[in-house]
Design an enzyme around this catalytic site. Structure first.
Site, PDB file in Angstrom:
ATOM      1  CB  ILE A  81      -5.749   5.831  -0.978  1.00 41.87           C
ATOM      2  CG1 ILE A  81      -5.654   4.298  -0.971  1.00 41.87           C
ATOM      3  CG2 ILE A  81      -5.044   6.411   0.231  1.00 41.87           C
ATOM      4  CD1 ILE A  81      -4.214   3.778  -0.999  1.00 41.87           C
ATOM      5  CB  SER A  82     -10.879   3.438   0.384  1.00 37.45           C
ATOM      6  OG  SER A  82     -11.737   4.101  -0.515  1.00 37.45           O
ATOM      7  CD  GLN A  83     -11.814   3.215   6.978  1.00 40.59           C
ATOM      8  OE1 GLN A  83     -12.637   4.123   6.925  1.00 40.59           O
ATOM      9  NE2 GLN A  83     -11.518   2.592   8.106  1.00 40.59           N
TER      10      GLN A  83
ATOM     11  NE  ARG B   2      -4.187   1.785   2.176  1.00 40.34           N
ATOM     12  CZ  ARG B   2      -4.384   2.843   2.966  1.00 40.34           C
ATOM     13  NH1 ARG B   2      -3.500   3.111   3.931  1.00 40.34           N
ATOM     14  NH2 ARG B   2      -5.434   3.624   2.829  1.00 40.34           N
TER      15      ARG B   2
ATOM     16  CG  PHE C  99     -16.612   6.125  -0.869  1.00 36.54           C
ATOM     17  CD1 PHE C  99     -15.551   5.555  -1.571  1.00 36.54           C
ATOM     18  CD2 PHE C  99     -17.258   5.344   0.085  1.00 36.54           C
ATOM     19  CE1 PHE C  99     -15.143   4.264  -1.331  1.00 36.54           C
ATOM     20  CE2 PHE C  99     -16.846   4.049   0.335  1.00 36.54           C
ATOM     21  CZ  PHE C  99     -15.788   3.508  -0.376  1.00 36.54           C
TER      22      PHE C  99
END
Length: 222
Positions: free
Chosen positions: A72-74, A46, A214
């Site tokens: 960037i999403s968790q 990541r 989001f």
């Protein structure tokens, strides 16, 4: 039943196996059960998908800025959506709406699916290509376009995953779902939830799931 994940020695530079295993342990404790997803989350570096200045936070369970007013999403969100998308399935053809920095794309590739991904921001798509090359994951078909319309020339899809929140389900995406296919997407404005939509012989089955946050799904391409 899949075997439990065991650490493997891989050179991801500055960040250790132990750091990634701690992330996976947190995901497991948070309810992620699919060992395929946990293995993919461990294997994808990541830190290659975030700015170098934020690399030390790459394996924390937080979303991070990636430029162009995007994030960037968790890890938990990525793992949860991947698990919902592929539950009980192996392989298949997946459409991703919102490539972003390419991290969700990379996780899907590690899960062994055929990935088509659409991004409206050309500069971000270029960054995703660079990130995926750095991670040695280059098999996704990346497209510069408007996610509202999907990718009809490559349909039908066994699954569609959306990484931006829409106000309603885009009808074009429903039309591109294969029989038995699933759409996993966030929906809403100030208050958003994850939705699981399945194309069954009896019609669409829609289930509202976790609250999420989001960036919005925007039209057009830049």
């Amino acid at each position: 039943m899949a075997a439990r994940l065991t650490p493997q020695r891989q050179d991801y530079g500055m960040l250790s196996d132990r750091t990634r295993m701690r992330m996976v342990d947190r995901l497991r404790q948070a309810g992620i059960k699919d060992e395929r997803v946990l293995a993919a989350m461990y294997e994808v570096p990541r830190h290659l998908f975030v700015d170098q200045a934020l690399a030390t936070r790459a394996y924390d369970d937080v979303s991070l800025p990636i430029g162009h007013a995007q994030t960037i999403s968790q890890p938990l969100t990525v793992a949860r959506m991947s698990e919902l998308l592929l539950a009980g399935k192996h392989g298949g053809k997946i459409l991703e709406i919102g490539t972003g920095c390419g991290y969700q794309t990379a996780v899907l590739l590690k899960l062994g699916v055929d990935v088509f991904s659409i991004e409206r921001l050309g500069a971000l798509l270029d960054k995703a290509r660079q990130n995926l090359r750095a991670a040695r994951l280059v098999h996704a078909r990346l497209v510069h376009g408007d996610g509202h319309f999907g990718l009809p020339e490559a349909a039908p899809f066994d699954g569609i995953i959306m990484t931006a929140a829409a106000r309603a389900v885009p009808e074009a995406l429903i039309a591109q779902l294969a029989a038995g296919g699933r759409l996993i997407m966030p929906m809403g404005d100030a208050e958003q939830h994850l939705w699981h939509i399945e194309n069954t012989p009896q019609g669409l089955q829609k289930t509202r799931l976790d609250p999420v946050k989001f960036v919005p799904l925007l039209p057009g391409r830049n």
